[in-house]
Design a protein around this motif. Structure first.
Motif, short mmCIF file in Angstrom:
data_model
loop_
_atom_site.label_atom_id
_atom_site.label_comp_id
_atom_site.label_asym_id
_atom_site.label_seq_id
_atom_site.Cartn_x
_atom_site.Cartn_y
_atom_site.Cartn_z
N ALA A 184 -71.49 -60.46 -40.46
CA ALA A 184 -71.17 -59.28 -41.28
C ALA A 184 -70.82 -58.08 -40.41
O ALA A 184 -70.00 -57.24 -40.80
N ALA A 185 -71.41 -58.01 -39.22
CA ALA A 185 -71.16 -56.88 -38.31
C ALA A 185 -69.97 -57.13 -37.38
O ALA A 185 -69.58 -56.23 -36.63
N GLY A 186 -69.42 -58.35 -37.41
CA GLY A 186 -68.31 -58.68 -36.52
C GLY A 186 -68.74 -58.91 -35.08
O GLY A 186 -67.96 -58.70 -34.14
N ILE A 187 -69.97 -59.37 -34.90
CA ILE A 187 -70.52 -59.61 -33.58
C ILE A 187 -70.48 -61.11 -33.26
O ILE A 187 -70.80 -61.94 -34.12
N LYS A 188 -70.10 -61.45 -32.05
CA LYS A 188 -70.11 -62.84 -31.62
C LYS A 188 -71.55 -63.27 -31.38
O LYS A 188 -72.30 -62.61 -30.66
N VAL A 189 -71.95 -64.40 -31.97
CA VAL A 189 -73.35 -64.83 -31.92
C VAL A 189 -73.45 -66.23 -31.31
O VAL A 189 -72.74 -67.15 -31.71
N LYS A 190 -74.36 -66.38 -30.36
CA LYS A 190 -74.73 -67.68 -29.81
C LYS A 190 -76.21 -67.94 -30.13
O LYS A 190 -77.05 -67.10 -29.82
N ILE A 191 -76.49 -69.07 -30.75
CA ILE A 191 -77.86 -69.42 -31.10
C ILE A 191 -78.29 -70.64 -30.28
O ILE A 191 -77.67 -71.70 -30.37
N PHE A 192 -79.33 -70.46 -29.51
CA PHE A 192 -79.89 -71.54 -28.70
C PHE A 192 -81.03 -72.19 -29.48
O PHE A 192 -81.94 -71.48 -29.95
N VAL A 193 -80.96 -73.51 -29.62
CA VAL A 193 -81.92 -74.21 -30.48
C VAL A 193 -82.53 -75.40 -29.76
O VAL A 193 -81.94 -75.95 -28.83
N PRO A 194 -83.73 -75.84 -30.18
CA PRO A 194 -84.29 -77.08 -29.65
C PRO A 194 -83.46 -78.28 -30.09
O PRO A 194 -82.77 -78.22 -31.13
N LYS A 240 -77.64 -76.57 -28.03
CA LYS A 240 -78.90 -77.33 -28.02
C LYS A 240 -79.46 -77.40 -26.60
O LYS A 240 -78.72 -77.65 -25.66
N ILE A 241 -80.76 -77.19 -26.49
CA ILE A 241 -81.43 -77.17 -25.19
C ILE A 241 -82.53 -78.23 -25.16
O ILE A 241 -83.36 -78.31 -26.08
N LYS A 242 -82.55 -79.02 -24.11
CA LYS A 242 -83.62 -80.00 -23.91
C LYS A 242 -84.88 -79.27 -23.45
O LYS A 242 -84.82 -78.24 -22.81
N GLY A 243 -86.03 -79.88 -23.78
CA GLY A 243 -87.29 -79.33 -23.29
C GLY A 243 -88.07 -78.60 -24.34
O GLY A 243 -87.89 -78.80 -25.55
N SER A 244 -88.95 -77.72 -23.88
CA SER A 244 -89.87 -77.01 -24.76
C SER A 244 -89.20 -75.81 -25.43
O SER A 244 -88.07 -75.43 -25.10
N ARG A 245 -89.95 -75.20 -26.36
CA ARG A 245 -89.47 -73.98 -27.02
C ARG A 245 -89.29 -72.86 -25.98
O ARG A 245 -88.39 -72.03 -26.10
N ASP A 246 -90.13 -72.87 -24.94
CA ASP A 246 -90.00 -71.88 -23.87
C ASP A 246 -88.69 -72.08 -23.10
O ASP A 246 -88.06 -71.11 -22.66
N ASP A 247 -88.28 -73.33 -22.94
CA ASP A 247 -87.02 -73.62 -22.26
C ASP A 247 -85.84 -73.06 -23.05
O ASP A 247 -84.86 -72.56 -22.47
N VAL A 248 -85.93 -73.16 -24.36
CA VAL A 248 -84.87 -72.64 -25.24
C VAL A 248 -84.77 -71.12 -25.07
O VAL A 248 -83.68 -70.56 -24.95
N GLN A 249 -85.92 -70.46 -25.05
CA GLN A 249 -85.93 -69.01 -24.88
C GLN A 249 -85.33 -68.60 -23.54
O GLN A 249 -84.52 -67.67 -23.47
N ARG A 250 -85.72 -69.30 -22.48
CA ARG A 250 -85.20 -68.94 -21.14
C ARG A 250 -83.69 -69.10 -21.07
O ARG A 250 -83.00 -68.29 -20.45
N ALA A 251 -83.15 -70.13 -21.72
CA ALA A 251 -81.71 -70.36 -21.70
C ALA A 251 -80.98 -69.24 -22.43
O ALA A 251 -79.94 -68.75 -21.97
N ALA A 252 -81.52 -68.80 -23.56
CA ALA A 252 -80.90 -67.72 -24.32
C ALA A 252 -80.95 -66.41 -23.55
O ALA A 252 -79.98 -65.65 -23.51
N GLN A 253 -82.06 -66.16 -22.91
CA GLN A 253 -82.23 -64.91 -22.18
C GLN A 253 -81.33 -64.83 -20.95
O GLN A 253 -80.87 -63.76 -20.57
N ALA A 254 -81.05 -66.01 -20.36
CA ALA A 254 -80.24 -66.04 -19.13
C ALA A 254 -78.74 -66.03 -19.40
O ALA A 254 -77.94 -65.79 -18.50
N SER A 255 -78.33 -66.28 -20.63
CA SER A 255 -76.92 -66.39 -20.96
C SER A 255 -76.25 -65.01 -21.00
O SER A 255 -76.91 -63.98 -21.16
N ASP A 256 -74.92 -65.00 -20.86
CA ASP A 256 -74.16 -63.76 -20.98
C ASP A 256 -74.32 -63.20 -22.39
O ASP A 256 -74.38 -63.93 -23.37
N GLY A 257 -74.34 -61.88 -22.48
CA GLY A 257 -74.49 -61.24 -23.77
C GLY A 257 -75.86 -60.60 -23.92
O GLY A 257 -76.77 -60.81 -23.12
N PHE A 258 -76.02 -59.80 -24.97
CA PHE A 258 -77.25 -59.08 -25.25
C PHE A 258 -78.26 -60.04 -25.86
O PHE A 258 -77.97 -60.73 -26.84
#
Length: 328
Positions: free
Chosen positions: A114-124, A144-162
Motif C-alpha cells: 500500500a505504501a509502494g515499498i519493496k518488501v523482502k520477507i525471510f521465512v523458515p 526461505k532460510i534453513k536452520g533456526s528462527r534465529d538464523d532467519v532473523q540474522r539473514a533478514a538483518q544482514a540483507s540490503d534494505g531497512f
C-alpha cells in the motif's frame, strides 16, 4: 513520546535498532489519552491505511471474544504493521526486510504494498504454505532460510534494505496499543487472555492499558493471562517455575507461537498476571469447538479458548488473533 531502552533506560538517538547496552527500545506515551486514536501516535505524520475497522466483540454467558482477525490481512498484526510501515514511509525508505513465520510477514507485505515499498520477507523453511501464498500475493519477495528462527532473523538483518523487524522495532509493538483503546471503548473486562510468542501483542496491549490507567480513563488495570502451547512455552515455564529446554526439537500446530527464546521475555513477565500452557490436543479441540459455534480461527488463536476452559476467570475477554483460513 519517550523512546528509551527497555533495560538501561537510555533515550534512543535516532532509528537505531539496539541501545548501546545491546537491548531494544520501547515507546512510552507521556501525555493523556485522546479519544481520537490516531492522535495517540504523534510521531506518525501520515498513516498508511488498508481500511481498518474496530474489530467486533462477541459476548457469551461468562466471557467475551474479540475477533481481532477482522483486519485487512486477517490478523491482529495489522495494528503494528500500520504504525511501523507508516513510520518507515515517513522516513522515505523504499526497501525493507522482515523475518516472520507467516502472519507478520503477510501484514508487513500488505502494508508495504500500500505504501509502494519493496518488501523482502525471510521465512523458515517449514513456514505455512497458505501464509507464504498470501505474502507473495502482495508482491513481496519470499526468501526461505534453513536452520533456526534465529538464523532467519540474522539473514533478514544482514540483507540490503531497512530491517523492519516486527519484534525489535518499537513502532510495531507500539501500534498494538490501539487494541487496548478499542477494548476500552467496547467495555473493559477484568481479565484478558492473549496468545504469547515474541511478545508484540502482550506488550503493545499492556502499554495501551497502562496509558489508559495513567490517564485516569480506567480505575484498575485488567489482568493479562498469557497462553502458550506446551511444546514451546518459554514464558509460561519461567513464570510458573517449570523446567524448559529452548533447544528442544518440538513444534506446535500453533505455528504462529514459535518463539523459543523471546528477546523481550523480562518485559513480558512484568506484564503478565498468569501464563497457561495448553497441549496440542487441547488446541485442536478448542479450534473445533469454536468452529462449531461459527467462529473460525487459526490454531494459534484457539489456544486462548483452550486456556480459558482450563482456568475460567470472571469477566474475561479472549483475543482471537488470526483467521482460520491461514491454516489451510
Amino acid at each position: 513520546m519517550k523512546i528509551r531502552c527497555i533495560s538501561c533506560g537510555r533515550d534512543r538517538k535516532g532509528n537505531e535498532l539496539f541501545c548501546e547496552c545491546g537491548s531494544p527500545f520501547e515507546i512510552i506515551p507521556d501525555f493523556k489519552y485522546y479519544d481520537d486514536i490516531n492522535r495517540n501516535f504523534p510521531y506518525i505524520k501520515r498513516f498508511i491505511s488498508l481500511g481498518e475497522v474496530e474489530t467486533p466483540v462477541i459476548k457469551k454467558h461468562n466471557f467475551s471474544m474479540k475477533l481481532d482477525y477482522f483486519s485487512p490481512t486477517f490478523s491482529y498484526k495489522d495494528r503494528g504493521s500500520r504504525t511501523l510501515i507508516s513510520y518507515v514511509n515517513d522516513l522515505k525508505i523504499n526497501e525493507i526486510n522482515e523475518d516472520s513465520s507467516g502472519n507478520a510477514g503477510a501484514s508487513i507485505a500488505g502494508y508495504g504494498a500500500a505504501a509502494g515499498i519493496k518488501v523482502k520477507i525471510f521465512v523458515p523453511e517449514n513456514a505455512s504454505a497458505a501464509k507464504l501464498s498470501q505474502i507473495m500475493s502482495y508482491g513481496a519477495q519470499v526468501i526461505k532460510i534453513k536452520g533456526s528462527r534465529d538464523d532467519v532473523q540474522r539473514a533478514a538483518q544482514a540483507s540490503d534494505g531497512f530491517y523492519a523487524s516486527h519484534i525489535l522495532r518499537p513502532e510495531f509493538r507500539d501500534g498494538i496499543r490501539t487494541l487496548a483503546y478499542e477494548i476500552f471503548n467496547q467495555g473493559m473486562p477484568d481479565h484478558i487472555y492473549v496468545p504469547v510468542s515474541a511478545g508484540t501483542l502482550l506488550l503493545g496491549l499492556y502499554s495501551g492499558l497502562k496509558h489508559l490507567y495513567e490517564s485516569s480513563e480506567i480505575k484498575t488495570m485488567p489482568k493479562i493471562i498469557g497462553v502458550q502451547p506446551e511444546n514451546i512455552s518459554p514464558v509460561c515455564s519461567r513464570l510458573n517455575n517449570i523446567k524448559y529446554d529452548p533447544d528442544n526439537n518440538l513444534t506446535s500446530i500453533a505455528d504462529a507461537l514459535v518463539s523459543k527464546r523471546p528477546v523481550l521475555i523480562e518485559r513480558m513477565l512484568e506484564a503478565l498476571y498468569k501464563c497457561i500452557s495448553v497441549s496440542e490436543d487441547e488446541i485442536k479441540i478448542a479450534r473445533d469447538e469454536l468452529a462449531a459455534s461459527g467462529i473460525y480461527v487459526e490454531y494459534s488463536s484457539a489456544t486462548v479458548y483452550a486456556a480459558y476452559k482450563k482456568v475460567r476467570l470472571d469477566n474475561s475477554m479472549l483475543i482471537l488473533t488470526g483467521n482460520g483460513l491461514k491454516n489451510q
